[in-house]
Enzyme design. Structure first.
Site, PDB file in Angstrom:
ATOM      1  N   TYR A  32       0.836  -1.200   0.000  1.00 44.86           N
ATOM      2  CA  TYR A  32       0.000   0.000   0.000  1.00 44.86           C
ATOM      3  C   TYR A  32       0.869   1.248   0.000  1.00 44.86           C
ATOM      4  O   TYR A  32       2.090   1.184   0.155  1.00 44.86           O
ATOM      5  CB  TYR A  32      -0.942  -0.001   1.210  1.00 44.86           C
ATOM      6  CG  TYR A  32      -0.301   0.340   2.547  1.00 44.86           C
ATOM      7  CD1 TYR A  32       0.551  -0.548   3.189  1.00 44.86           C
ATOM      8  CD2 TYR A  32      -0.553   1.565   3.170  1.00 44.86           C
ATOM      9  CE1 TYR A  32       1.130  -0.222   4.415  1.00 44.86           C
ATOM     10  CE2 TYR A  32       0.013   1.889   4.393  1.00 44.86           C
ATOM     11  CZ  TYR A  32       0.859   0.995   5.011  1.00 44.86           C
ATOM     12  OH  TYR A  32       1.444   1.317   6.208  1.00 44.86           O
ATOM     13  N   LYS A 149       6.466  -1.700   1.967  1.00 48.15           N
ATOM     14  CA  LYS A 149       5.258  -1.132   2.589  1.00 48.15           C
ATOM     15  C   LYS A 149       4.127  -2.148   2.405  1.00 48.15           C
ATOM     16  O   LYS A 149       3.238  -2.008   1.554  1.00 48.15           O
ATOM     17  CB  LYS A 149       4.931   0.246   1.986  1.00 48.15           C
ATOM     18  CG  LYS A 149       4.053   1.090   2.926  1.00 48.15           C
ATOM     19  CD  LYS A 149       4.125   2.553   2.567  1.00 48.15           C
ATOM     20  CE  LYS A 149       3.094   3.407   3.287  1.00 48.15           C
ATOM     21  NZ  LYS A 149       3.216   3.504   4.729  1.00 48.15           N
ATOM     22  N   GLU A 182      12.451   2.581  14.049  1.00 51.38           N
ATOM     23  CA  GLU A 182      11.542   3.665  13.626  1.00 51.38           C
ATOM     24  C   GLU A 182      10.333   3.680  14.546  1.00 51.38           C
ATOM     25  O   GLU A 182      10.328   2.985  15.568  1.00 51.38           O
ATOM     26  CB  GLU A 182      11.139   3.459  12.156  1.00 51.38           C
ATOM     27  CG  GLU A 182      10.445   2.143  11.902  1.00 51.38           C
ATOM     28  CD  GLU A 182      10.122   1.895  10.433  1.00 51.38           C
ATOM     29  OE1 GLU A 182       9.917   2.844   9.676  1.00 51.38           O
ATOM     30  OE2 GLU A 182      10.043   0.707  10.067  1.00 51.38           O
TER      31      GLU A 182
HETATM   32  N1  PLP Z   1       7.687   3.928   8.998  1.00 44.15           N
HETATM   33  C1  PLP Z   1       6.522   3.249   9.059  1.00 44.15           C
HETATM   34  C2  PLP Z   1       6.501   1.899   9.711  1.00 44.15           C
HETATM   35  C3  PLP Z   1       5.350   3.804   8.505  1.00 44.15           C
HETATM   36  O1  PLP Z   1       4.198   3.124   8.558  1.00 44.15           O
HETATM   37  C4  PLP Z   1       5.418   5.105   7.934  1.00 44.15           C
HETATM   38  C5  PLP Z   1       4.234   5.737   7.357  1.00 44.15           C
HETATM   39  O2  PLP Z   1       3.132   5.296   7.497  1.00 44.15           O
HETATM   40  C6  PLP Z   1       6.638   5.777   7.915  1.00 44.15           C
HETATM   41  C7  PLP Z   1       7.767   5.154   8.446  1.00 44.15           C
HETATM   42  C8  PLP Z   1       6.762   7.159   7.310  1.00 44.15           C
HETATM   43  O3  PLP Z   1       6.732   7.082   5.914  1.00 44.15           O
HETATM   44  P1  PLP Z   1       6.232   8.309   5.014  1.00 44.15           P
HETATM   45  O4  PLP Z   1       7.036   9.502   5.437  1.00 44.15           O
HETATM   46  O5  PLP Z   1       6.525   7.884   3.630  1.00 44.15           O
HETATM   47  O6  PLP Z   1       4.773   8.492   5.303  1.00 44.15           O
END
Ligand code: PLP
Length: 295
Positions: A32, A149, A182
């Site tokens: 996604y 993702k 993260e």
């Molecule tokens: N890390 C995880 C596990 C996430 O689910 C997300 C965003 O949903 C991010 C980092 C941040 O990614 P982005 O800046 O592309 O939204």
């Protein structure tokens, strides 16, 4: 009536149905993206589509739409649904299989869903409303390919729930070596002195689009030393500032971590500087769009 795009059709959300045999439902077999759109313009959309290509090729699903086709779907949905600023959610699964079998049959048609929800965002530099977030640290329970993702988000859901139950807004994940990976749905930055550090991209983390933009905005500034390096849990606790970043949260300062203040417990000066650069960048794109709307 909210419209969604499902497998080639724009339909009312309540009419959007997927088979129980969809491998997304059975196995969370899909990927996604979440793309913010300001003034109905998808933000950093090329980067999001490149990450979608990466996620899909990593799980061996052929991208069912070309980039230009995705853009047309986004434009149409953004125009049909309300909200000056919206968040686009898209999901691609491996498709509907004839029976429940881990092995996938050849020739499945991927299932494609796109929907949008209104986004409440301030596109100015008035940060008077900004309050720090609270976060907890917790063990990272996820698999080894967090760079994909994937729609399989059970550990992320459990991490987020754990944060909620501890009275916190986000969970910051710690690996077996005691290092920060993260957030449950965000990337993490720390500030110590003039160093701004964030864990490097790789299989243990999602390469956030917001993370990359923050790096872009800071990297040539001689006032800061930007490092993509491992950050220990101890450094996280001793940081002057902690931020989390994501497409819908943008850059959020964390002022309480594990019930202790981060630095002096106030939103820090490096956050103010970075967040205003980020907002200026967004404003600049919005102005360019208003002056030269796509025809
Ligand atoms: N890390 C995880 C596990 C996430 O689910 C997300 C965003 O949903 C991010 C980092 C941040 O990614 P982005 O800046 O592309 O939204």
């Amino acid at each position: 009536m909210t419209q969604v795009y499902l497998n080639g059709h724009f339909i009312n959300q309540q009419d959007a149905m997927v088979s129980v045999m969809d491998r997304g439902f059975m196995f969370a077999d899909g990927a996604y993206e979440v793309i913010p759109a300001f003034y109905q313009v998808p933000f950093r959309v090329r980067q999001h589509l490149a990450r979608l290509d990466f996620s899909l090729s990593s799980i061996r699903i052929e991208n069912p739409l070309k980039h230009e086709e995705w853009l047309r779907v986004f434009d149409q949905l953004l125009a049909q649904n309300s909200g000056e600023h919206q968040s686009i959610y898209l999901q691609v699964t491996r498709g509907v299989a004839p029976d429940r079998n881990h092995l996938w049959p050849k020739g499945l048609e991927p299932t494609v869903l796109v929907m949008t929800t209104p986004l409440q965002m301030k596109l100015d530099e008035d940060f008077s409303h900004v309050q720090g977030m609270t976060a907890i640290t917790t063990e990272d329970l996820r698999w080894k390919r967090c760079d994909i993702k994937a729609i399989a988000l059970l550990p992320n859901v459990l991490h987020r729930q754990r944060a909620e139950e501890a009275g916190a807004d986000e969970a910051i994940l710690i690996n077996e070596q005691g290092q920060v990976t993260e957030g449950s749905s965000s990337n993490v930055f720390i500030v110590k002195g003039n160093e701004i550090a964030t864990p490097p991209k790789g299989m243990p983390i999602l390469g956030g689009i917001t993370r990359d933009l923050v790096i872009e905005l800071l990297q040539f500034d001689v006032n800061y030393q930007l490092s993509e390096r491992m950050v220990s849990q101890d450094e996280l606790h001793k940081a002057d500032e902690v931020w989390i970043t994501s497409s819908t949260k943008e850059i959020c300062p964390v002022t309480i971590l594990d019930k202790q203040p981060v630095g002096d417990g106030k939103v820090g000066p490096v956050w103010y500087e970075t967040a205003s650069r980020y907002q200026r960048y967004k404003q600049q794109l919005a102005t360019e769009y208003r002056e030269n709307p796509p025809t």
